[in-house]
Enzyme design. Structure first.
Site, short mmCIF file in Angstrom:
data_model
loop_
_atom_site.label_atom_id
_atom_site.label_comp_id
_atom_site.label_asym_id
_atom_site.label_seq_id
_atom_site.Cartn_x
_atom_site.Cartn_y
_atom_site.Cartn_z
N LEU A 1 1.01 -1.22 0.50
CA LEU A 1 -0.20 -0.14 0.41
C LEU A 1 0.75 1.34 0.04
O LEU A 1 2.10 1.38 0.90
CB LEU A 1 -0.76 -0.36 1.76
CG LEU A 1 -1.59 -1.63 1.15
CD1 LEU A 1 -2.81 -0.94 2.39
CD2 LEU A 1 -2.77 -1.38 0.58
N HIS A 2 0.23 2.24 -0.55
CA HIS A 2 0.93 3.66 -0.95
C HIS A 2 0.33 4.53 0.10
O HIS A 2 -1.21 4.44 -0.20
CB HIS A 2 1.91 3.50 -1.52
CG HIS A 2 1.12 3.33 -3.53
ND1 HIS A 2 0.02 4.21 -3.32
CD2 HIS A 2 1.36 2.07 -4.24
CE1 HIS A 2 -0.53 3.53 -4.90
NE2 HIS A 2 0.02 2.12 -5.32
N GLN B 1 -9.78 -1.71 -15.77
CA GLN B 1 -10.12 -2.18 -14.91
C GLN B 1 -11.63 -2.46 -14.16
O GLN B 1 -12.34 -2.08 -14.20
CB GLN B 1 -9.29 -2.77 -13.60
CG GLN B 1 -9.44 -3.39 -12.15
CD GLN B 1 -8.64 -3.43 -11.32
OE1 GLN B 1 -8.02 -4.41 -11.04
NE2 GLN B 1 -8.56 -2.78 -10.52
N GLN C 1 -4.64 -13.10 -11.94
CA GLN C 1 -4.58 -12.83 -13.23
C GLN C 1 -3.45 -11.91 -13.34
O GLN C 1 -3.46 -11.54 -14.27
CB GLN C 1 -5.21 -10.58 -12.01
CG GLN C 1 -4.63 -10.54 -11.09
CD GLN C 1 -5.34 -9.60 -10.34
OE1 GLN C 1 -6.19 -9.52 -9.41
NE2 GLN C 1 -4.68 -8.34 -10.41
N LYS D 1 -6.61 4.98 -12.03
CA LYS D 1 -5.27 4.74 -12.55
C LYS D 1 -5.73 3.20 -13.35
O LYS D 1 -5.19 3.22 -14.55
CB LYS D 1 -4.53 4.30 -11.75
CG LYS D 1 -2.77 4.75 -11.99
CD LYS D 1 -1.74 4.00 -11.46
CE LYS D 1 -1.49 2.61 -11.05
NZ LYS D 1 -1.00 1.95 -11.95
N HIS E 1 -3.71 4.63 -1.92
CA HIS E 1 -4.71 3.55 -1.25
C HIS E 1 -5.14 3.92 0.14
O HIS E 1 -6.03 4.00 0.28
CB HIS E 1 -3.75 1.84 -1.34
CG HIS E 1 -3.24 1.27 -1.87
ND1 HIS E 1 -1.70 0.85 -2.51
CD2 HIS E 1 -4.33 0.21 -3.50
CE1 HIS E 1 -1.51 0.50 -3.15
NE2 HIS E 1 -2.86 -0.12 -3.78
O1 PAF Z 1 -6.23 -2.83 -8.65
C1 PAF Z 1 -5.36 -3.85 -7.39
O2 PAF Z 1 -4.68 -4.25 -7.08
C2 PAF Z 1 -6.19 -5.77 -8.20
O3 PAF Z 1 -6.18 -5.37 -9.42
C3 PAF Z 1 -7.81 -6.45 -7.08
C4 PAF Z 1 -8.85 -5.24 -7.78
C5 PAF Z 1 -7.64 -6.15 -5.83
C6 PAF Z 1 -7.57 -7.57 -7.71
O4 PAF Z 1 -6.77 -8.35 -6.85
#
Ligand code: PAF
Length: 268
Positions: free
Chosen positions: A20-21, A148, A53, A144, A24
């Site tokens: 985290l930064h 997604q 992923q 960002k 987040h």
């Molecule tokens: O954006 C992310 O950090 C990831 O793609 C997520 C949404 C936590 C899914 O693993």
């Protein structure tokens, strides 16, 4: 922890992969503010490096893990809880965790979908799993990762329409670099070259047609010896060729060993 909160809690979920930064932290603070408006609201941060992923196993293997620092950031930002599941909890051995049908925006635009095959299938799979386990009222996603955000929005609308997706603007370093867990891997020289990405996005807003905006972005990237995977203007929601609706300029590029993505509203 989720049992303790009970099914009546108004959970605002912040899905993350840790490392985290400050970006987040701003998602969490927004989540805490949104939770304040819900009945028995609380903001829960989810930390899980989702293996499904990653299309590049090396990227998965080196994904930074900084749990102690992450927990401090969550506490400082006011999170009500942090959920750090084990891989077997999310993907129990022998259980086929469903991958939802992918929305068009996940498979068609030729952006992340083309460059990272399977990536959005993994993202949709884990996000739906998060939602089924946590049952949030709201989930906060950063802008960002623009594609997604659109993929998750479309998938959630079909699969779990009761969950609201709240977007959060990108947080930048003082010099314009979009904050990312991967920035820590940039060498000092690449860190400077990487600034060409946000510079290119800013310059694109001064152009009045999409073709000119794309040429301007490529020219600025070329000056920094960056050959982008894409530097395009697209419809902000579908990510297909721009039409009458809102538009977005998007860039992905490898800078040294690090793949960076960034985007900005394109007003033209
Ligand atoms: O954006 C992310 O950090 C990831 O793609 C997520 C949404 C936590 C899914 O693993």
């Amino acid at each position: 922890m989720l049992e303790r909160l009970g099914s009546e809690a108004g959970i605002v979920l912040i899905p993350t992969m840790g490392a985290l930064h400050a970006g987040h932290a701003s998602l969490i603070r927004r989540g805490v503010a949104l939770a304040g408006r819900l009945d028995r609201g609380t903001c829960v941060v989810w930390i899980f490096v989702n293996p499904t992923q990653f299309n590049d196993p090396a990227d998965y293997a080196r994904y930074p893990k900084t749990l102690d620092a992450d927990l401090r950031i969550c506490a400082d930002a006011g999170a009500g809880g942090v959920y750090v599941p084990a891989t077997e909890e999310i993907y129990p051995p022998g259980v086929n965790v469903r991958v939802p049908e992918l929305p068009r925006v996940a498979i068609h635009p030729g952006l992340e979908d083309a460059k990272r095959p399977g990536h959005f299938a993994g993202v949709c799979q884990v996000v739906l799993r998060f939602f089924e386990i946590v049952k949030p009222k709201i989930a906060v996603f950063g802008e960002k990762d623009w594609q997604q955000l659109q993929v998750v929005r479309a998938m959630t609308k079909r699969e779990m329409p009761g969950v609201e997706i709240a977007p959060m603007p990108t947080v930048r370093e003082a010099d314009g670099l979009a904050m990312s867990s991967r920035n820590r891997f940039l060498s000092a020289e690449d860190r400077v070259r990487g600034l060409a990405i946000s510079r290119a996005l800013r310059a694109a807003t001064g152009e009045s047609d999409a073709g000119a905006a794309e040429r301007t972005m490529r020219a600025i990237l070329a000056e920094a010896q960056i050959d982008p995977e894409y530097a395009v203007v697209r419809d902000a929601e579908t990510l297909e060729k721009p039409g009458a609706g809102a538009k977005r300029a998007l860039i992905a590029a490898r800078v040294g060993s690090v793949r960076l993505i960034d985007n900005a509203a394109w007003p033209g």
